[in-house]
Structures are given as structure tokens and as C-alpha cells.
Design an enzyme around this catalytic site. Structure first.
Site, PDB file in Angstrom:
ATOM      1  N   TYR A 175       5.459   8.707   8.064  1.00 19.51           N
ATOM      2  CA  TYR A 175       4.249   8.151   7.892  1.00 19.51           C
ATOM      3  C   TYR A 175       4.537   6.222   7.932  1.00 19.51           C
ATOM      4  CZ  TYR A 175      -0.558   7.195   6.168  1.00 19.51           C
ATOM      5  OH  TYR A 175      -1.427   6.710   5.763  1.00 19.51           O
TER       6      TYR A 175
ATOM      7  N   LYS B   1       1.115   3.166  14.528  1.00 15.43           N
ATOM      8  CA  LYS B   1       2.501   3.191  15.017  1.00 15.43           C
ATOM      9  C   LYS B   1       2.397   1.918  15.933  1.00 15.43           C
ATOM     10  CE  LYS B   1       4.489   6.425  12.335  1.00 15.43           C
ATOM     11  NZ  LYS B   1       4.993   6.022  11.270  1.00 15.43           N
TER      12      LYS B   1
ATOM     13  N   HIS C 185       0.730  -1.119   0.166  1.00 17.66           N
ATOM     14  CA  HIS C 185       0.072  -0.121  -0.016  1.00 17.66           C
ATOM     15  C   HIS C 185       0.879   1.296  -0.034  1.00 17.66           C
ATOM     16  CE1 HIS C 185      -3.364   2.532   0.656  1.00 17.66           C
ATOM     17  NE2 HIS C 185      -4.263   1.425   0.819  1.00 17.66           N
TER      18      HIS C 185
ATOM     19  N   PRO D 239      -4.210   5.940  17.527  1.00 17.79           N
ATOM     20  CA  PRO D 239      -4.046   5.058  16.338  1.00 17.79           C
ATOM     21  C   PRO D 239      -3.937   6.140  15.144  1.00 17.79           C
ATOM     22  CG  PRO D 239      -6.365   4.908  17.370  1.00 17.79           C
ATOM     23  CD  PRO D 239      -5.301   5.691  18.456  1.00 17.79           C
TER      24      PRO D 239
ATOM     25  N   TYR E 182      -8.337  10.104   3.932  1.00 22.20           N
ATOM     26  CA  TYR E 182      -8.350  11.027   5.174  1.00 22.20           C
ATOM     27  C   TYR E 182      -9.354  12.122   4.489  1.00 22.20           C
ATOM     28  CZ  TYR E 182      -4.047   8.764   6.948  1.00 22.20           C
ATOM     29  OH  TYR E 182      -3.401   7.761   7.711  1.00 22.20           O
TER      30      TYR E 182
HETATM   31  P1  FAD Z   1      -1.605  -6.193  22.659  1.00 20.80           P
HETATM   32  O1  FAD Z   1      -1.891  -6.387  21.368  1.00 20.80           O
HETATM   33  O2  FAD Z   1      -2.770  -5.296  23.530  1.00 20.80           O
HETATM   34  O3  FAD Z   1      -1.693  -7.709  23.446  1.00 20.80           O
HETATM   35  C1  FAD Z   1      -1.467  -7.522  24.809  1.00 20.80           C
HETATM   36  C2  FAD Z   1      -1.967  -9.029  25.403  1.00 20.80           C
HETATM   37  O4  FAD Z   1      -1.895  -9.200  26.748  1.00 20.80           O
HETATM   38  C3  FAD Z   1      -3.108  -9.411  24.941  1.00 20.80           C
HETATM   39  O5  FAD Z   1      -3.469 -10.822  24.158  1.00 20.80           O
HETATM   40  C4  FAD Z   1      -4.073  -9.527  26.187  1.00 20.80           C
HETATM   41  O6  FAD Z   1      -5.140 -10.308  26.155  1.00 20.80           O
HETATM   42  C5  FAD Z   1      -2.849  -9.796  27.152  1.00 20.80           C
HETATM   43  N1  FAD Z   1      -3.127  -9.376  28.415  1.00 20.80           N
HETATM   44  C6  FAD Z   1      -3.504  -8.396  29.179  1.00 20.80           C
HETATM   45  N2  FAD Z   1      -3.482  -8.093  30.385  1.00 20.80           N
HETATM   46  C7  FAD Z   1      -3.084  -9.280  30.737  1.00 20.80           C
HETATM   47  C8  FAD Z   1      -2.581 -10.053  32.014  1.00 20.80           C
HETATM   48  N3  FAD Z   1      -2.833  -9.345  33.123  1.00 20.80           N
HETATM   49  N4  FAD Z   1      -2.179 -11.279  32.059  1.00 20.80           N
HETATM   50  C9  FAD Z   1      -1.827 -12.019  30.839  1.00 20.80           C
HETATM   51  N5  FAD Z   1      -2.185 -11.567  29.861  1.00 20.80           N
HETATM   52  C10 FAD Z   1      -2.603 -10.354  29.495  1.00 20.80           C
HETATM   53  N6  FAD Z   1      -0.946  -0.115  15.491  1.00 20.80           N
HETATM   54  C11 FAD Z   1      -0.307   0.056  14.178  1.00 20.80           C
HETATM   55  O7  FAD Z   1       1.011  -0.342  14.193  1.00 20.80           O
HETATM   56  N7  FAD Z   1      -0.917  -0.015  12.888  1.00 20.80           N
HETATM   57  C12 FAD Z   1      -2.410   0.174  12.781  1.00 20.80           C
HETATM   58  O8  FAD Z   1      -2.798   0.190  11.703  1.00 20.80           O
HETATM   59  C13 FAD Z   1      -3.042   0.068  13.788  1.00 20.80           C
HETATM   60  N8  FAD Z   1      -4.466   0.143  13.997  1.00 20.80           N
HETATM   61  C14 FAD Z   1      -5.242   0.258  15.134  1.00 20.80           C
HETATM   62  C15 FAD Z   1      -6.518   0.143  15.363  1.00 20.80           C
HETATM   63  C16 FAD Z   1      -7.209   0.211  16.221  1.00 20.80           C
HETATM   64  C17 FAD Z   1      -8.771   0.371  16.536  1.00 20.80           C
HETATM   65  C18 FAD Z   1      -6.684   0.018  17.802  1.00 20.80           C
HETATM   66  C19 FAD Z   1      -7.181  -0.094  19.013  1.00 20.80           C
HETATM   67  C20 FAD Z   1      -5.076  -0.138  17.660  1.00 20.80           C
HETATM   68  C21 FAD Z   1      -4.436  -0.097  16.543  1.00 20.80           C
HETATM   69  N9  FAD Z   1      -3.232  -0.044  16.254  1.00 20.80           N
HETATM   70  C22 FAD Z   1      -2.445  -0.002  15.429  1.00 20.80           C
HETATM   71  C23 FAD Z   1      -2.569  -0.477  17.868  1.00 20.80           C
HETATM   72  C24 FAD Z   1      -1.987  -1.696  18.001  1.00 20.80           C
HETATM   73  O9  FAD Z   1      -2.977  -2.812  17.646  1.00 20.80           O
HETATM   74  C25 FAD Z   1      -1.284  -1.935  19.148  1.00 20.80           C
HETATM   75  O10 FAD Z   1      -0.321  -0.965  19.457  1.00 20.80           O
HETATM   76  C26 FAD Z   1      -0.876  -3.385  19.498  1.00 20.80           C
HETATM   77  O11 FAD Z   1      -1.634  -4.420  19.487  1.00 20.80           O
HETATM   78  C27 FAD Z   1       0.202  -3.532  20.581  1.00 20.80           C
HETATM   79  O12 FAD Z   1       0.652  -4.763  20.648  1.00 20.80           O
HETATM   80  P2  FAD Z   1       1.006  -5.397  22.160  1.00 20.80           P
HETATM   81  O13 FAD Z   1       1.510  -6.806  21.811  1.00 20.80           O
HETATM   82  O14 FAD Z   1       1.898  -4.569  22.757  1.00 20.80           O
HETATM   83  O15 FAD Z   1      -0.349  -5.328  22.737  1.00 20.80           O
END
Ligand code: FAD
Length: 388
Positions: free
Chosen positions: A385, A294, A68, A290, A198
Site C-alpha cells: 500500500y 501509485k 497519514h 487510481p 473504503y
Molecule cells: P501528468 O501529471 O499527466 O503530466 C503530463 C503533462 O504533460 C501535463 O502537464 C500535460 O499538460 C502535458 N502534455 C500532455 N500532452 C502534451 C503534449 N503533446 N506536449 C506537451 N505537453 C503535453 N497517483 C498517486 O500516486 N497517488 C494518488 O493519490 C493519485 N490519485 C489520483 C486521483 C485522480 C482523480 C487521478 C486522475 C489520478 C491520480 N493519481 C494518483 C495518478 C497521478 O495523478 C498520475 O499518475 C500523475 O499525474 C502522472 O504524472 P506524469 O508527470 O506522468 O503525467
């Protein structure tokens, strides 16, 4: 080594540690189906794709990811497109839904012999700055349990146990509420334009992002406190049509909304990202709004930095990369925060304490004009970006 959370951060870290021959166990609060179906991010930066590729974790995204490279801005002054894949560093995004990436990473972790406990919630990390760190948990049968580990990686997101376990005096918490809310929608409908859309409209921002041939993410700025189900599907589509100026630029393909959630745009960063044997990774380290996509990209980057540092410490006896983990990641995090903050101010009229501000609105129009007209500004935009 214990890893809390099986999101992008925890699963990339787990896979990399397994490859390096470091014993680790992953504890995940949710069940497997819920982890594999949580639709969130979709735009992967070129650097994220490189990290996954060099660690052999890119099978699915190579097969099914879509390149993309164009975004389109629609305003009262007309529309313009930026082929950001040819500007700046000349790199595109790869669109690959986060839950599919998580599904791939989980399968790879299990195939490689990784240990994971689903439905196991971490409650607290204790004695992280002492000789015997441990994690107290609620096991899947509801009974309390305790895991001991030399190191603990908190990849359990913003509301996880990792963050809560750092004593308040040991960390500085920077946070910002941007005062803007989005209704995030996942539509069972094909993308309606071949670009990220956008739309800046007097009624508020609207966004269009492809996810797959039959799924499109939309965002609609809404008033703070709006309930996700406040509007009917038809009303949401009518509002998207209006703000995306569908009558002028082409109708939107409609479909059922499979997911709706209101996101209050906020950001925060914890400093430092280490407390003794406890490391904060991904959303547990910093929440990025979001607006610039990032969060998942930073999560993957930080997981690789930590995996390398742990390997150097445990196999090479060299603690220096672990000592540098927090500073290295924070440099990337603050860069991403700055850009996503810039995007928020580009896309919305952000609340002004003095009320509606025509002055702020003029500044925003000037910002958009610079992006439309200045090649230097376009290069800067493209670099930030797609970069992390
Ligand atoms: P998470 O994906 O939140 O994973 C955390 C895990 O820990 C989960 O599986 C949860 O169940 C588990 N957990 C929580 N608490 C506990 C506990 N106490 N004990 C054990 N397990 C636990 N980012 C991008 O880069 N590009 C995008 O296009 C983008 N779009 C997005 C759109 C939306 C609507 C949202 C909400 C977010 C978006 N993001 C995007 C952000 C991205 O989804 C997150 O930054 C990403 O999921 C972070 O990954 P992580 O592994 O740190 O946390």
C-alpha cells in the site's frame, strides 16, 4: 535534452538534470496556471518523499505535508481499521496535493535557470532511432516548430505525443479495462474521518481521502457512461452518506464540489519504455488505475532512475544504466499494477461475463475477512500500500 510535459515526471527529471549540469528544455502543452491548479493525486509514498528529500525538492511538503497512516474499511459485517504505518515496512504516506508539489517543482526549476515553454504542444518525436532525433511542436503562437535533441523524455501522459511516436512494431501494449467507473469528487469540506475510508456497499464502493484541512477527495462508484454532472450535490452527498454508513459511524462534513470527473478504471503498460533516444516516463509509460494511488509515485521514481542513467551516460560515458532503464522501471510498474488490480477486486464487485456472480461476491468477502483477521495479510497489504 528535451522533456515533454511538466507534470511530476517531467519536473522531477528537469530538476535533477539541471542539478547534474545537463542542459534541458521542457515543453508543456498547457499554460502555467493550468499546470499549477490541476488537482489529482495526494498520497505520496515514503520512497517518493525520500527521493524528493535527497534531491532537495521537499521544502513545501516538509512544511505542509501531513503524515497519514490509518485506513478504515466499512462493510456490511462492520468496520475495522489498519494502522498500516505500523505494519509491513512501518512507513506512512505523506498527504500533499499533487498540484502543490508541481507548483514547488516548477518554481525550483525556474529558480535554477531551467527553460520551459508553456502553451507549446509536442506533435511527434521523429528519428528517435536515428542520429538526429527531433520533436515537432505547435508553438504558443500556433506556428509549427522543431526542437532537436540528443535524447527526448516523454513525460506527457497517456495521451501525449511520446507514446504516439513509438512505431507500433517497436512496442508491446498491454491493457485492461476493469469495467468499473468512479465519480471522482473534490469537496470543499474538511475530512470527515482521520483515516482513508473504503466503504464496500451493495450499491457500490465509496471512498474518502483527506487532501488538506478544507479539502477532501471522495470517490463514488457509478454505472459506466454516467455523466459527471448527472447528480445534484445533495444527491451525491446522500449517496456518500448511505454507502459510508454515516448514520452508524458519523456524518460527513458537506461542502461544494469544486471538481467532478468520471474515471473509467483502466490500466496499461508499454514495453519496452525506450525507443532509441526516446524514453517513456510516468503515465506515458504506464497508466495505473487510481485504486491504489501509485501513478504519481511511479512517475517520480522513474524520473529519478532516468536522471541518474542520463547523468551516467552523458557525464561518465557509461550507457549501461540507460540500457537498463526500461527493465528496472517495468519491474516496479508491474508490481504496482498487480497491487492496484488486487485493490480493484477488493473494493468492487467487478463485472463477470456471466452476469452478477454470488460466487465472486463470496470470494470478495473472504478477501476482506483475511485482511481484517490475518496479521500476515495485513503486513503484506501495508508493504504494498505504501511502497513503490
Ligand atoms: P501528468 O501529471 O499527466 O503530466 C503530463 C503533462 O504533460 C501535463 O502537464 C500535460 O499538460 C502535458 N502534455 C500532455 N500532452 C502534451 C503534449 N503533446 N506536449 C506537451 N505537453 C503535453 N497517483 C498517486 O500516486 N497517488 C494518488 O493519490 C493519485 N490519485 C489520483 C486521483 C485522480 C482523480 C487521478 C486522475 C489520478 C491520480 N493519481 C494518483 C495518478 C497521478 O495523478 C498520475 O499518475 C500523475 O499525474 C502522472 O504524472 P506524469 O508527470 O506522468 O503525467
Amino acid at each position: 535534452m528535451v522533456i515533454l510535459g511538466a507534470g511530476p515526471a517531467g519536473l522531477v527529471l528537469g530538476n535533477l538534470l539541471l542539478r547534474a549540469g545537463i542542459d534541458c528544455a521542457l515543453l508543456e502543452r498547457s499554460g502555467r496556471a493550468s499546470v499549477e491548479n490541476r488537482a489529482r493525486a495526494g498520497f505520496l509514498a515514503a520512497n517518493t518523499v525520500r527521493i524528493l528529500a535527497r534531491n532537495g525538492l521537499d521544502d513545501g511538503l516538509r512544511r505542509n505535508g501531513q503524515e497519514h497512516r490509518v485506513c478504515e474499511f466499512r462493510t456490511d459485517d462492520g468496520r475495522f481499521r489498519l494502522d498500516y504505518g505500523r505494519l509491513g515496512t512501518g512507513e506512512p504516506h505523506t498527504v500533499y496535493p499533487q498540484h502543490e508539489l508541481v507548483t514547488d517543482l516548477l518554481a525550483r526549476f525556474l529558480d535554477a535557470g531551467g527553460r520551459i515553454r508553456f502553451d507549446t504542444e509536442a506533435i511527434a518525436v521523429s528519428d528517435a532511432d536515428g542520429p538526429t532525433p527531433s520533436v515537432t511542436v505547435r508553438e504558443s503562437d500556433g506556428r509549427p516548430g522543431r526542437w532537436r535533441a540528443r535524447y527526448v523524455a516523454a513525460c506527457d501522459g497517456r495521451h501525449g505525443a511520446g507514446r504516439r511516436s513509438v512505431p507500433p512494431g517497436a512496442v508491446r501494449h498491454y491493457r485492461r479495462d476493469h469495467g468499473v467507473s468512479w465519480l471522482g469528487l473534490l469537496a470543499e469540506a474538511p475530512p470527515s474521518l482521520d483515516a482513508v475510508g473504503y466503504a464496500l456497499h451493495p450499491r457500490g464502493y465509496a471512498g474518502h481521502m483527506a487532501r488538506s484541512a478544507g479539502i477532501t477527495r471522495y470517490y463514488l462508484q457509478c454505472a459506466r457512461g454516467t455523466r459527471a454532472d448527472a447528480w445534484s450535490d445533495d444527491r451525491v452527498w446522500d449517496e456518500l452518506d448511505l454507502r459510508m454508513r454515516a448514520a452508524q459511524y458519523g456524518t460527513l462534513s458537506r461542502g461544494r464540489f469544486a471538481q467532478r470527473a468520471v474515471v473509467d478504471l483502466g490500466s496499461d503498460v508499454l514495453e519496452p519504455l525506450r525507443h532509441g533516444a526516446l524514453f517513456l516516463v510516468g503515465d506515458a509509460a504506464a497508466l495505473i488505475s487510481p485504486s491504489a494511488a501509485k501513478g504519481a509515485n511511479l512517475a517520480v521514481l522513474e524520473a529519478e532512475i532516468l536522471a541518474r542513467a542520463l547523468t551516467a551516460a552523458l557525464h561518465g560515458g557509461d550507457p549501461a544504466p540507460l540500457d537498463a532503464y526500461s527493465d528496472r522501471c517495468l519491474a516496479h510498474i508491474w508490481r504496482a499494477q498487480e497491487f492496484s488490480h488486487w485493490m480493484i477486486r477488493l473494493l468492487h464487485e467487478t463485472p463477470d461475463p456471466e452476469g452478477p456472480s454470488p460466487f465472486q461476491e463470496r470470494l470478495r468477502r473472504s478477501r476482506i475477512g483475511a485482511l481484517r483477521d490475518s496479521p500476515a495479510q495485513q503486513d503484506w497489504f501495508a508493504e504494498n500500500y505504501v511502497g513503490v
